[in-house]
Motif scaffolding. Structure first.
Motif, PDB file in Angstrom:
ATOM      1  N   GLN A   1       0.808  -1.223   0.000  1.00 27.54           N
ATOM      2  CA  GLN A   1       0.000   0.000   0.000  1.00 27.54           C
ATOM      3  C   GLN A   1       0.837   1.268   0.000  1.00 27.54           C
ATOM      4  OE1 GLN A   1      -2.614  -0.392   3.423  1.00 27.54           O
ATOM      5  NE2 GLN A   1      -4.151  -1.363   2.130  1.00 27.54           N
ATOM      6  N   GLU A   2       2.108   1.098   0.241  1.00 27.32           N
ATOM      7  CA  GLU A   2       2.996   2.240   0.349  1.00 27.32           C
ATOM      8  C   GLU A   2       2.548   3.235   1.424  1.00 27.32           C
ATOM      9  OE1 GLU A   2       3.232   2.736  -4.268  1.00 27.32           O
ATOM     10  OE2 GLU A   2       5.248   2.918  -3.418  1.00 27.32           O
ATOM     11  N   ARG A   3       2.013   2.679   2.520  1.00 29.82           N
ATOM     12  CA  ARG A   3       1.827   3.517   3.705  1.00 29.82           C
ATOM     13  C   ARG A   3       2.143   2.667   4.946  1.00 29.82           C
ATOM     14  NH1 ARG A   3      -2.967   3.477   5.375  1.00 29.82           N
ATOM     15  NH2 ARG A   3      -4.294   2.092   4.161  1.00 29.82           N
ATOM     16  N   ALA A   4       2.731   3.292   5.907  1.00 28.29           N
ATOM     17  CA  ALA A   4       3.239   2.546   7.055  1.00 28.29           C
ATOM     18  C   ALA A   4       2.172   2.306   8.119  1.00 28.29           C
ATOM     19  CB  ALA A   4       4.411   3.295   7.674  1.00 28.29           C
ATOM     20  N   GLY A   5       1.153   3.131   8.134  1.00 27.95           N
ATOM     21  CA  GLY A   5       0.160   3.004   9.204  1.00 27.95           C
ATOM     22  C   GLY A   5       0.745   3.384  10.549  1.00 27.95           C
ATOM     23  N   ALA A   6       1.712   4.271  10.527  1.00 36.38           N
ATOM     24  CA  ALA A   6       2.337   4.714  11.773  1.00 36.38           C
ATOM     25  C   ALA A   6       2.690   6.193  11.637  1.00 36.38           C
ATOM     26  CB  ALA A   6       3.592   3.897  12.078  1.00 36.38           C
ATOM     27  N   TRP A   7       2.811   6.834  12.766  1.00 39.09           N
ATOM     28  CA  TRP A   7       3.079   8.270  12.788  1.00 39.09           C
ATOM     29  C   TRP A   7       4.268   8.545  13.679  1.00 39.09           C
ATOM     30  CZ3 TRP A   7       0.187  10.246   9.092  1.00 39.09           C
ATOM     31  CH2 TRP A   7      -0.980   9.553   8.736  1.00 39.09           C
ATOM     32  N   GLY A   8       5.197   9.317  13.166  1.00 37.47           N
ATOM     33  CA  GLY A   8       6.415   9.584  13.915  1.00 37.47           C
ATOM     34  C   GLY A   8       6.217  10.636  14.993  1.00 37.47           C
ATOM     35  N   LEU A   9       6.857  10.430  16.119  1.00 41.66           N
ATOM     36  CA  LEU A   9       6.829  11.419  17.197  1.00 41.66           C
ATOM     37  C   LEU A   9       8.250  11.616  17.695  1.00 41.66           C
ATOM     38  CD1 LEU A   9       5.048  13.134  19.199  1.00 41.66           C
ATOM     39  CD2 LEU A   9       5.270  11.184  20.747  1.00 41.66           C
ATOM     40  N   GLU A  10       8.747  12.812  17.513  1.00 38.16           N
ATOM     41  CA  GLU A  10      10.118  13.090  17.933  1.00 38.16           C
ATOM     42  C   GLU A  10      10.191  13.189  19.449  1.00 38.16           C
ATOM     43  OE1 GLU A  10      11.592  16.871  16.664  1.00 38.16           O
ATOM     44  OE2 GLU A  10      13.515  16.589  17.657  1.00 38.16           O
ATOM     45  N   ILE A  11      11.164  12.483  19.999  1.00 40.95           N
ATOM     46  CA  ILE A  11      11.390  12.522  21.429  1.00 40.95           C
ATOM     47  C   ILE A  11      12.607  13.394  21.689  1.00 40.95           C
ATOM     48  CG2 ILE A  11      12.035  11.123  23.430  1.00 40.95           C
ATOM     49  CD1 ILE A  11       9.231  10.588  22.454  1.00 40.95           C
ATOM     50  N   ASP A  12      12.476  14.254  22.642  1.00 36.15           N
ATOM     51  CA  ASP A  12      13.563  15.176  22.947  1.00 36.15           C
ATOM     52  C   ASP A  12      14.820  14.416  23.360  1.00 36.15           C
ATOM     53  OD1 ASP A  12      15.307  17.030  24.174  1.00 36.15           O
ATOM     54  OD2 ASP A  12      13.607  18.374  24.432  1.00 36.15           O
ATOM     55  N   ALA A  13      15.877  14.621  22.594  1.00 36.82           N
ATOM     56  CA  ALA A  13      17.099  13.857  22.819  1.00 36.82           C
ATOM     57  C   ALA A  13      17.776  14.204  24.139  1.00 36.82           C
ATOM     58  CB  ALA A  13      18.074  14.079  21.664  1.00 36.82           C
ATOM     59  N   ARG A  14      17.312  15.259  24.786  1.00 35.98           N
ATOM     60  CA  ARG A  14      17.924  15.569  26.070  1.00 35.98           C
ATOM     61  C   ARG A  14      17.469  14.583  27.136  1.00 35.98           C
ATOM     62  NH1 ARG A  14      16.213  21.696  25.647  1.00 35.98           N
ATOM     63  NH2 ARG A  14      14.639  20.616  24.419  1.00 35.98           N
ATOM     64  N   GLY A  15      16.510  13.747  26.755  1.00 35.95           N
ATOM     65  CA  GLY A  15      16.148  12.648  27.617  1.00 35.95           C
ATOM     66  C   GLY A  15      15.208  13.025  28.732  1.00 35.95           C
ATOM     67  N   ALA A  16      15.206  12.198  29.729  1.00 38.51           N
ATOM     68  CA  ALA A  16      14.193  12.298  30.765  1.00 38.51           C
ATOM     69  C   ALA A  16      14.589  13.266  31.868  1.00 38.51           C
ATOM     70  CB  ALA A  16      13.923  10.914  31.343  1.00 38.51           C
ATOM     71  N   GLY A  17      15.647  14.024  31.637  1.00 36.70           N
ATOM     72  CA  GLY A  17      16.142  14.871  32.712  1.00 36.70           C
ATOM     73  C   GLY A  17      15.392  16.171  32.896  1.00 36.70           C
ATOM     74  N   ARG A  18      14.466  16.462  31.988  1.00 41.04           N
ATOM     75  CA  ARG A  18      13.780  17.745  32.083  1.00 41.04           C
ATOM     76  C   ARG A  18      12.732  17.725  33.190  1.00 41.04           C
ATOM     77  NH1 ARG A  18      11.030  16.411  27.420  1.00 41.04           N
ATOM     78  NH2 ARG A  18      11.516  14.430  28.384  1.00 41.04           N
ATOM     79  N   LEU A  19      12.546  18.835  33.761  1.00 42.35           N
ATOM     80  CA  LEU A  19      11.607  18.897  34.881  1.00 42.35           C
ATOM     81  C   LEU A  19      10.191  19.158  34.379  1.00 42.35           C
ATOM     82  CD1 LEU A  19      11.244  18.945  37.945  1.00 42.35           C
ATOM     83  CD2 LEU A  19      11.674  21.387  37.871  1.00 42.35           C
ATOM     84  N   GLY A  20       9.269  18.354  34.857  1.00 37.09           N
ATOM     85  CA  GLY A  20       7.860  18.637  34.656  1.00 37.09           C
ATOM     86  C   GLY A  20       7.445  18.775  33.208  1.00 37.09           C
TER      87      GLY A  20
END
Lengths: 344, 344
Positions: free
Chosen positions: B63-82
């Motif tokens: 079908q030439e479609r992935a059936g998925a949607w990309g979501l960029e995750i902040d590469a600074r990781g889980a260290g951000r507050l709140g």
DNA sequence: ATGTCTGATTTGAACGTTCATATGAGAGGA
DNA sequence: TCCTCTCATATGAACGTTCAAATCAGACAT
């Protein structure tokens, strides 16, 4: 408006441009050593120029592996207090990006019946295996996966099966022992414990660490413990008697930051000051700990995700034993009997 | 040990078992109305019996479609507050599961250069489009995606392009206005604001709401505002002068819970009590707010994810205008001049 | 009886890879 | 010169679907 989806380069486009066969292009990407040096640079140049990347779908189809790992997301959603698992997912995504693989987050419609969701992911060939979190007693997942030969790795011990080694966990007991020692070093003379109801292996482990430490150091009593679910009001309620028991100069270690937050509130209610009067230590280094200035035990998430992924990526050589990492004590004002100025 | 990966049923297995052709099975799954009723039940029975699900990879390829949607995750990781974005990812996963699609979280190695990572995802045909978060001024992503005809939907306004409608956002200004009104209703007489440095569109929007409200209600002054980055010590430092300005009987609204936590600390340092003496309102309803008992504005994440996904799934009919939802005021003790007992 | 139309079902081809195997070109030995 | 071996590259087939087109069986009209 309806601009035809821009045609992305395929392996054949590259092959034609570089005047080689598809297979040679494939070799350049997957087995460069098989390709003559000059051919290699020529083909690689075309790959870069055209921005070619192998279609994941085509590769998955042919190789019969998805190159992705499923991670079950708790269907109860984001309403849970102080879960370390959100941070785990983020960290896992970062680690995956570095290893040319992907994470497939999925939800079980009913979190008490997870197997159907795993089945679904496998049937659709969306993932090659799974990363388990929230392992527990009577967890049906490890055995189910093992019976079917499906690769998995767990963040958290596989509690019911000592022969299972595909897990990475943090030594909660040792962490809590460290915390108790730290409190004693800081001058607190009595150390109580606030944990979750018995039966949660993680909670029981942490409680055991407290029991061992207070016994060894002579700063506590079997009776000085309380129980609450992972919820702020419940924790506050359970914390009150403990605060009365240990009093000023005493301290309370907790199975989680959320519980520690309850202790924090109970301490305040009694007109006492966290740290100065009553020591408090939490677990997980969540936001709650940071804003309250709670000393806490931080799980080394980056290392955990790296090891979990390593287990999956080298599935043919299973680890000889489960991996136990040590949490790191993060000192904040809640375990200091002198004032730590909050600002720079 | 190396048990061959159990053979999963393909469309051909089902076809043979039900004594029909592949295409009929395909029709049963995708276009049941094309199939005669009795054939339908017979084939469906075999599908259920064999646990057949179409291979996502094969379908994607054809079908030439992935059936998925990309979501960029902040590469600074889980260290951000709140950050509210972790919760967004979880909520999005749940919503996707209900819509037979998937989320592909991915990280940009360098978060300041995100385009390459998007490029990569597209080249591998891993996603059909993207969900953008953390939209900002001079954000290169919307234009880049639009130029290429790649579907996307944003959580957060597309600030630099008023013709772009594929976004869902929360009315921060209105939320803060609600908060100010609430504080006035509760009897606070002066309302200051603690926000992020100028230039962040989300922060500026929230500040504007405060300015409008205090002007309308006559409870504030342009000068009563402070600025801090999303970090606890910085927030505490910036909060001190504000606490001194509004004093007992005054209140401070903030652009985030993390900032509100700083205010909370500054209030305590001055020997005042949050709520009883000085009102505090945060934004996002993070764990920090729950633990501190902070009144805050909750973003309706479930509705946001549903609308974002709806935009993507109906990409052929773009929305006429961006969607603005209202945050919900969550009342806790930090905005009450009388004691709210914490436990049941 | 013949032809036309409709609905149900089947068949051929293609999506873009990689695996297994085949071919080709040199190098080296007899 | 011819054979063998090795290394580089090419070709055929297959992974499991769905699209497009073909076939088949009845129903109905002529």
């Amino acid at each position: 408006m309806s601009t035809r989806q821009s045609h992305r380069a395929t392996i054949l486009d590259v092959a034609r441009a570089a005047e080689v066969s598809r297979q040679t292009v494939s070799n350049v990407v997957n087995s460069p050593h098989k390709v003559a040096p000059d051919t290699l640079v020529r083909v690689q140049a075309e790959i870069d120029r055209l921005g070619f990347r192998p279609s994941r779908a085509a590769r998955t189809l042919k190789q019969e592996r998805a190159g992705a790992w499923g991670l079950e997301i708790d269907a109860r959603g984001a309403g849970r207090l102080g879960s370390v698992l959100d941070a785990f997912l983020v960290e896992l995504t970062l680690t995956s990006s570095r290893n040319d693989t992907h994470i497939l987050p999925f939800a079980a419609p009913d979190y008490r019946e997870p197997i159907a969701a795993y089945e679904e992911v496998l049937a659709s060939r969306l993932a090659d295996g799974f990363i388990l979190t929230d392992t527990r007693h009577d967890d049906p997942r490890p055995q189910w996966l093992r019976d079917r030969g499906i690769p998995f790795a767990a963040f958290g011990r596989v509690w019911d099966d000592p022969t299972e080694t595909a897990w990475v966990d943090v030594d909660g007991a040792a962490g809590v022992e460290t915390a108790v020692s730290h409190l004693v070093d800081e001058g607190y003379q009595r150390v109580a414990f606030l944990g979750w109801p018995t039966g949660s292996p993680v909670g029981d482990d942490r409680r055991a660490g407290w029991a061992r430490a207070v016994d060894r150091l002579g700063v506590g009593d079997e009776a000085w413990q309380g129980v609450a679910v992972q919820e702020l009001d419940a924790a506050t309620l359970a914390a009150r008697p403990l605060v009365d028991i240990v009093g000023p100069g005493g301290a309370i270690v907790c199975a989680s930051d959320a519980l520690a937050a309850g202790v924090w509130r109970a301490v305040h209610e009694r007109g006492l000051r966290p740290g100065l009067d009553v020591g408090i230590v939490g677990f997980d280094d969540t936001d709650a700990a940071r804003v309250l200035g709670l000393t806490t035990l931080r799980q080394p998430l980056t290392e955990i995700t790296e090891r979990v992924l390593a287990i999956l990526l080298n599935a043919q050589t299973p680890p000889a034993a489960g991996t136990v990492l040590h949490p790191e004590l993060v000192r904040r004002s809640s375990s200091s009997r002198t004032v730590i100025p909050p600002a720079r």
